[in-house]
Motif scaffolding. Structure first.
Motif, mmCIF file in Angstrom:
data_model
loop_
_atom_site.group_PDB
_atom_site.id
_atom_site.type_symbol
_atom_site.label_atom_id
_atom_site.label_comp_id
_atom_site.label_asym_id
_atom_site.label_seq_id
_atom_site.Cartn_x
_atom_site.Cartn_y
_atom_site.Cartn_z
ATOM 1 N N THR A 129 -2.929 5.111 3.941
ATOM 2 C CA THR A 129 -4.324 5.112 4.392
ATOM 3 C C THR A 129 -5.258 5.622 3.292
ATOM 4 O O THR A 129 -6.427 5.222 3.232
ATOM 5 C CB THR A 129 -4.483 5.987 5.650
ATOM 6 O OG1 THR A 129 -3.991 7.310 5.378
ATOM 7 C CG2 THR A 129 -3.705 5.403 6.815
ATOM 8 N N THR A 130 -4.751 6.506 2.435
ATOM 9 C CA THR A 130 -5.543 6.979 1.292
ATOM 10 C C THR A 130 -5.833 5.825 0.342
ATOM 11 O O THR A 130 -6.948 5.708 -0.185
ATOM 12 C CB THR A 130 -4.784 8.099 0.547
ATOM 13 O OG1 THR A 130 -4.501 9.160 1.456
ATOM 14 C CG2 THR A 130 -5.609 8.633 -0.615
ATOM 15 N N VAL A 131 -4.837 4.974 0.127
ATOM 16 C CA VAL A 131 -5.031 3.811 -0.741
ATOM 17 C C VAL A 131 -6.024 2.841 -0.106
ATOM 18 O O VAL A 131 -6.914 2.307 -0.782
ATOM 19 C CB VAL A 131 -3.689 3.102 -1.009
ATOM 20 C CG1 VAL A 131 -3.888 1.922 -1.958
ATOM 21 C CG2 VAL A 131 -2.668 4.075 -1.582
ATOM 22 N N PHE B 69 1.120 7.363 -6.751
ATOM 23 C CA PHE B 69 0.014 8.290 -6.987
ATOM 24 C C PHE B 69 0.303 9.658 -6.359
ATOM 25 O O PHE B 69 -0.529 10.234 -5.666
ATOM 26 C CB PHE B 69 -1.291 7.706 -6.440
ATOM 27 C CG PHE B 69 -1.870 6.616 -7.304
ATOM 28 C CD1 PHE B 69 -2.842 6.899 -8.253
ATOM 29 C CD2 PHE B 69 -1.425 5.307 -7.185
ATOM 30 C CE1 PHE B 69 -3.375 5.896 -9.058
ATOM 31 C CE2 PHE B 69 -1.945 4.298 -7.977
ATOM 32 C CZ PHE B 69 -2.924 4.592 -8.927
ATOM 33 N N GLY B 70 1.513 10.150 -6.580
ATOM 34 C CA GLY B 70 1.864 11.481 -6.119
ATOM 35 C C GLY B 70 2.209 11.560 -4.651
ATOM 36 O O GLY B 70 2.019 12.608 -4.027
ATOM 37 N N GLY B 71 2.688 10.456 -4.083
ATOM 38 C CA GLY B 71 3.102 10.475 -2.684
ATOM 39 C C GLY B 71 1.953 10.411 -1.698
ATOM 40 O O GLY B 71 2.050 10.939 -0.589
ATOM 41 N N LYS B 72 0.862 9.759 -2.102
ATOM 42 C CA LYS B 72 -0.283 9.623 -1.186
ATOM 43 C C LYS B 72 0.074 8.685 -0.038
ATOM 44 O O LYS B 72 0.885 7.767 -0.175
ATOM 45 C CB LYS B 72 -1.503 9.066 -1.931
ATOM 46 C CG LYS B 72 -1.964 9.888 -3.126
ATOM 47 C CD LYS B 72 -2.567 11.209 -2.700
ATOM 48 C CE LYS B 72 -3.242 11.920 -3.874
ATOM 49 N NZ LYS B 72 -2.330 12.241 -4.978
ATOM 50 N N LEU C 131 0.822 -1.219 0.000
ATOM 51 C CA LEU C 131 0.000 0.000 0.000
ATOM 52 C C LEU C 131 0.858 1.272 0.000
ATOM 53 O O LEU C 131 0.557 2.219 -0.741
ATOM 54 C CB LEU C 131 -0.957 -0.013 1.195
ATOM 55 C CG LEU C 131 -2.026 -1.111 1.177
ATOM 56 C CD1 LEU C 131 -2.917 -1.012 2.405
ATOM 57 C CD2 LEU C 131 -2.878 -1.040 -0.080
ATOM 58 N N PRO C 132 1.931 1.342 0.812
ATOM 59 C CA PRO C 132 2.777 2.542 0.745
ATOM 60 C C PRO C 132 3.405 2.742 -0.630
ATOM 61 O O PRO C 132 3.516 3.871 -1.111
ATOM 62 C CB PRO C 132 3.844 2.284 1.817
ATOM 63 C CG PRO C 132 3.193 1.356 2.779
ATOM 64 C CD PRO C 132 2.329 0.474 1.936
ATOM 65 N N GLU C 133 3.807 1.625 -1.275
ATOM 66 C CA GLU C 133 4.395 1.734 -2.613
ATOM 67 C C GLU C 133 3.378 2.247 -3.622
ATOM 68 O O GLU C 133 3.689 3.083 -4.479
ATOM 69 C CB GLU C 133 4.953 0.377 -3.053
ATOM 70 C CG GLU C 133 6.207 -0.049 -2.312
ATOM 71 C CD GLU C 133 6.651 -1.447 -2.688
ATOM 72 O OE1 GLU C 133 7.849 -1.633 -2.917
ATOM 73 O OE2 GLU C 133 5.799 -2.354 -2.754
ATOM 74 N N ILE C 134 2.153 1.742 -3.523
ATOM 75 C CA ILE C 134 1.092 2.224 -4.422
ATOM 76 C C ILE C 134 0.853 3.700 -4.195
ATOM 77 O O ILE C 134 0.734 4.485 -5.142
ATOM 78 C CB ILE C 134 -0.206 1.411 -4.209
ATOM 79 C CG1 ILE C 134 -0.007 -0.052 -4.642
ATOM 80 C CG2 ILE C 134 -1.360 2.037 -4.992
ATOM 81 C CD1 ILE C 134 -1.159 -0.956 -4.304
#
Length: 475
Positions: A442-444, A436-439, A429-432
């Motif tokens: 938790t946003t993912v 997406f612009g450093g989201k 999830l952190p890699e994803i």
């Protein structure tokens, strides 16, 4: 007079024993069968003296745990009984308290002792730990682990924990996480081998989370909960692999939580692995995730081309007499990007084919032998591919996938792309989020959950996402 006094005392103890039976039944109803059988059922009324009633348990650990977690309710229910009015409660340990006669040792303690000897290793030896744990692969040592940028932190942390004779400050627990086949289990085995060979006095228990759950269920089934608890709390180094497998298993998580706390309190080392970071583990209680993140969390990223090349070369060095052209090695490192297991498996298939049919290893034979594996790897998509396909589908710019714009026309396609990235790639999830612009991760998580909800509520939207899924898989 002395006989009358003893008779009166005996009568009072009978009354108090009956009162305790009623309290015990209420505790069972209040906490439920699982907790009651594990912790409160072994409590036995052992007598009274000097305004105190004595309840006995078979181990010191049980006394401390009950005192810390259940004593308030025990006292409250006890004082509600008319016969017990004015009596204080004291919990004693029958097997280690010299003041308690052998005659009043509880049946629970005797049962626990006999069960442990029948079903559990009785000695605190390395042999018993090997018996209870999982087998270690002799090939998985530090010497055979190829270090590169994606795994250097995890490797350094693993070596430091393995080489220390004591718990390493800031590394308890050591939590290793990463995708399938990236080296987590290799490092776990390497730690266990190193400690057993270089510090044999430390007891090491390595097993998968699935086996931990199986052992716990077996302990409950055969009423061996006490033996289970004492055994797992007696080791010096507890290693649990693939902790995500206890997701949704509430009773197992409860026991794991207590085992974790008990070992940390005793200054014992825990090493745990998972397929994602503690904060991203789904179906795991918040308190468990919090404990898992207490120490050092080290991730293992997807392999780079250079690391794959190094792994292949290391493997080839262990195959004397096998001639593999450098072009073939580079081809494998370039084409098989999913994980190390598939990479090594591909190499083994090529070598086995050449050995069995007596043909030289060439690019042509490699293509022929690994046709299915290469096709599967070619089908794997990247987050960038997904972003391009989703942007084109919703008629927005690819740059919108990385922007901070929150309008629905942009935010919803971005959530869909995050959802598909989680579904079709092995990225964490952190890699994803970084793609997406450093989201934030938790946003993912929110995006994935939101798309799941919308698909369940809106059939047309679900069909739209399914269509995108097919487009992405065919890209």
């Amino acid at each position: 007079m002395a006989l009358e006094a003893r008779a009166e005392l005996h009568t009072m103890d009978d009354v108090l024993a009956s009162a305790w039976e009623r309290v015990s039944a209420k505790l069972n109803a209040h906490y439920g069968d699982a907790v009651f059988r594990s912790w409160l059922k072994p409590l036995r009324f052992s007598g009274s003296a000097d305004g105190r009633i004595m309840l006995s348990v078979p181990t010191r650990f049980m006394r401390e745990w009950i005192t810390s977690n259940y004593m308030e309710d025990v006292r409250s229910l006890w004082w509600q009984e008319q016969e017990s009015e004015g009596y204080a409660i004291e919990i004693i340990v029958t097997q280690s308290n010299a003041d308690v006669p052998v005659a009043v040792e509880t049946k629970a303690a005797e049962a626990a002792s006999s069960i442990a000897s029948l079903h559990w290793p009785t000695g605190d030896t390395a042999e018993s730990d090997i018996q209870m744990g999982a087998a270690l692969d002799p090939r998985c040592t530090f010497e055979n682990f190829v270090v590169g940028k994606p795994n250097e932190l995890a490797h350094a942390a693993a070596r430091r924990v393995a080489e220390s004779a004591h718990v390493v400050a800031g590394c308890n627990p050591l939590f290793l996480y990463g995708g399938v086949g990236l080296g987590k289990t290799h490092l776990m085995h390497a730690i266990a081998w190193h400690i057993r060979r270089n510090n044999p006095g430390r007891r090491v228990l390595y097993l998968s989370a699935e086996k931990f759950m199986y052992q716990f269920i077996k302990a409950l089934r055969f009423k061996e909960a006490l033996a289970f608890k004492e055994y797992f709390r007696s080791v010096d180094v507890l290693m649990i692999d693939d902790v995500q497998f206890i997701s949704g298993k509430d009773s197992t998580q409860e026991e794991f939580f207590h085992t974790f706390n008990a070992l940390v309190d005793q200054n014992k080392q825990l090493i745990i692995s998972g397929d994602r970071s503690p904060s991203d583990l789904e179906g795991i209680e918040e308190r468990v995730r919090s404990r898992l993140g207490w120490g050092l969390v080290a991730d293992i990223h997807a392999t780079t081309y250079e690391l794959r090349l190094g792994i292949l070369q290391s493997k080839i060095d262990q195959m004397p007499g096998v001639d593999i052209p450098q072009k073939v090695v580079e081809f494998l490192a370039h084409k098989i990007t999913s994980n190390v297991r598939e990479l090594e498996g591909g190499l083994n298939r090529v070598v086995a084919h050449a050995t069995l049919v007596g043909r030289a290893i060439t690019l042509e034979t490699t293509h022929e032998v690994l046709r299915d594996l290469l096709r599967a790897n070619d089908r794997r998509v990247s987050i960038e591919d997904i972003q391009k396909q989703v942007a084109a589908h919703y008629n927005i710019k690819v740059s919108d996938m990385h922007s901070a714009r929150r309008s629905r026309a942009v935010a919803r396609p971005r959530q869909v792309a995050m959802y598909l990235s989680k579904k079709f790639t092995s990225r964490s999830l952190p890699e994803i989020g970084r793609k997406f612009g450093g989201k934030d991760h938790t946003t993912v998580m929110h995006a994935v959950k939101r798309i799941d909800e919308l698909m369940a509520a809106d059939g047309d939207f679900a069909k739209d996402v399914e269509l995108l899924s097919k487009i992405v898989q065919g890209s």
